[in-house]
Design an enzyme around this catalytic site. Structure first.
Site, mmCIF file in Angstrom:
data_model
loop_
_atom_site.group_PDB
_atom_site.id
_atom_site.type_symbol
_atom_site.label_atom_id
_atom_site.label_comp_id
_atom_site.label_asym_id
_atom_site.label_seq_id
_atom_site.Cartn_x
_atom_site.Cartn_y
_atom_site.Cartn_z
ATOM 1 N N ASP A 119 53.930 1.436 12.281
ATOM 2 C CA ASP A 119 54.207 2.821 11.880
ATOM 3 C C ASP A 119 53.478 3.789 12.807
ATOM 4 O O ASP A 119 54.037 4.791 13.256
ATOM 5 C CB ASP A 119 53.721 3.085 10.449
ATOM 6 C CG ASP A 119 54.453 2.234 9.425
ATOM 7 O OD1 ASP A 119 55.611 1.876 9.684
ATOM 8 O OD2 ASP A 119 53.858 1.947 8.379
ATOM 9 N N GLU B 297 55.249 0.575 0.931
ATOM 10 C CA GLU B 297 56.677 0.890 1.070
ATOM 11 C C GLU B 297 57.055 2.055 0.161
ATOM 12 O O GLU B 297 57.871 2.905 0.533
ATOM 13 C CB GLU B 297 57.542 -0.339 0.762
ATOM 14 C CG GLU B 297 57.238 -1.574 1.605
ATOM 15 C CD GLU B 297 57.238 -1.318 3.095
ATOM 16 O OE1 GLU B 297 57.924 -0.392 3.551
ATOM 17 O OE2 GLU B 297 56.517 -2.040 3.813
#
Ligand code: ZN
Length: 355
Positions: free
Chosen positions: A211, A134
């Protein structure tokens, strides 16, 4: 539709989510005269919808529907009703007599990112990996031009994700620039690159799956739908899948030559490679910031966009000391729910495991 006299004053209204599969006879002139497309509400629409739902709950003086409306682009009316409802439930659980801005903010995060799953057992190693993943997204988001500002980064599992970096646009996006699309693809790769940079090639995880899917989908759309490839020019090579719902035929054929299909693949590849390279460069340069941010996430679990910016300047976030929930104190909660009958379990069950 036949059989009504024009003097009878009967108005017939119908709604559908699938105009593409309606019998054309229903759409002939003289049947339904007006077709009104209802998209998700814009900023002022969201504010008005919020005001309607907020009428049913007692509000604190600090509540500003406009601020909530600004933070919820893309929300439907039902999402907004759900948000107000979640806030009312939260206020009741916290033993408050009125709903404050804090509950509305927390409810917004819950609706946007899914409910927190604090009980999910993550090993320290997984936590560390998630923090760097993250952190990688966040550092790239802070560095590339055109990315939306960071709303929050968290390593508390929510919904299906182990962690998350939420970005919120400052206004509603009616169209997206090439710059922003490329920035978003760069940001998407930030997570995986950070994992690899810190833990090595062998230790990267499946956590980057969504992603990678997002980045690939976006690059493909740039080439085949938005005419954003110089090589292939402004031609539509694919049907817009979103608009299937607005009346385009599903079965429409697209004939591409072998050579064109290859070129499309090459162009997608080029976009992805360039963005991946750019994200890699950013993280190579800012690896110290990556460490700072990942450690911050491990310590505080959730950081707002402002806190991240401050943390990278060496200013740690200020946190109130932990307090016991006040649910037991005082008279019972008086906050009713909006939009949903009483008695329905307030916490949604979350059966799906995984990332
Ligand atoms: Zn990610």
């Amino acid at each position: 539709m036949d059989g009504f006299e024009s003097t009878e004053g009967v108005i017939l209204i119908a709604a559908t989510n699938r105009p593409d599969v309606l019998d054309p006879a229903l759409l002939r002139p003289g049947r339904f005269d007006r077709h009104v497309v209802v998209p998700n509400p814009d900023l002022s629409g969201r504010e008005k919808i919020l005001r309607v739902h907020m009428r049913k709950v007692p509000l604190a003086a600090d509540v500003d529907p406009r601020v909530i409306a600004r933070g919820t682009p893309g929300f439907s009316g039902a999402d907004l009703a759900n948000l107000v409802n979640e806030a009312a439930l939260l206020a009741a659980r916290r033993g408050k007599r009125v709903v404050t801005m804090a509950e509305l903010e927390d409810a917004k995060d819950k609706v946007l990112m899914g409910a927190e799953r604090r009980s999910l057992a993550m090993t320290d190693e997984e936590k560390k990996l998630t923090a760097y993943h993250e952190g990688g997204h966040a550092i790239v988001a802070l560095s590339v031009k055109g990315s939306d500002p960071i709303h929050k980064a968290t390593i508390i599992p929510r919904g299906r994700a182990l962690g998350m970096v939420m970005r919120l646009p400052e206004r509603d996006h009616l169209s997206i620039t090439r710059e922003k699309m490329l920035a978003d693809i760069c940001v998407a790769f930030g997570g995986r690159i950070a994992e690899e940079l810190i833990f090595g090639h062998e230790k990267v995880t499946t956590g980057a799956m969504s992603d990678i899917e997002m980045a690939t989908r976006m690059a493909r759309a740039m080439v085949t739908r938005f005419g954003m490839s110089d090589e292939l020019g402004p031609l539509a090579y694919a049907e817009n899948q979103d608009e299937v719902f607005l009346g385009h035929s599903i079965a429409r054929q697209q004939n591409l030559s072998e050579a064109t299909a290859q070129k499309i693949d090459q162009e997608i590849r080029t976009i992805i490679d360039n963005c991946y390279g750019r994200a890699h460069e950013i993280l190579d340069q800012r690896v110290a910031d990556l460490h700072t941010l990942a450690k911050g996430l491990l310590e505080y679990e959730t950081l707002t966009g402002d806190e991240i910016v401050a943390l990278l300047k060496g200013i740690p976030p200020v946190r109130a000391p932990y307090e016991e929930p006040e649910a037991q104190r005082g008279p019972g909660p008086s906050v009713p729910q909006a939009g949903r009958p009483r008695g329905i379990a307030p916490v949604a069950p979350e059966p799906q495991p995984g990332r």
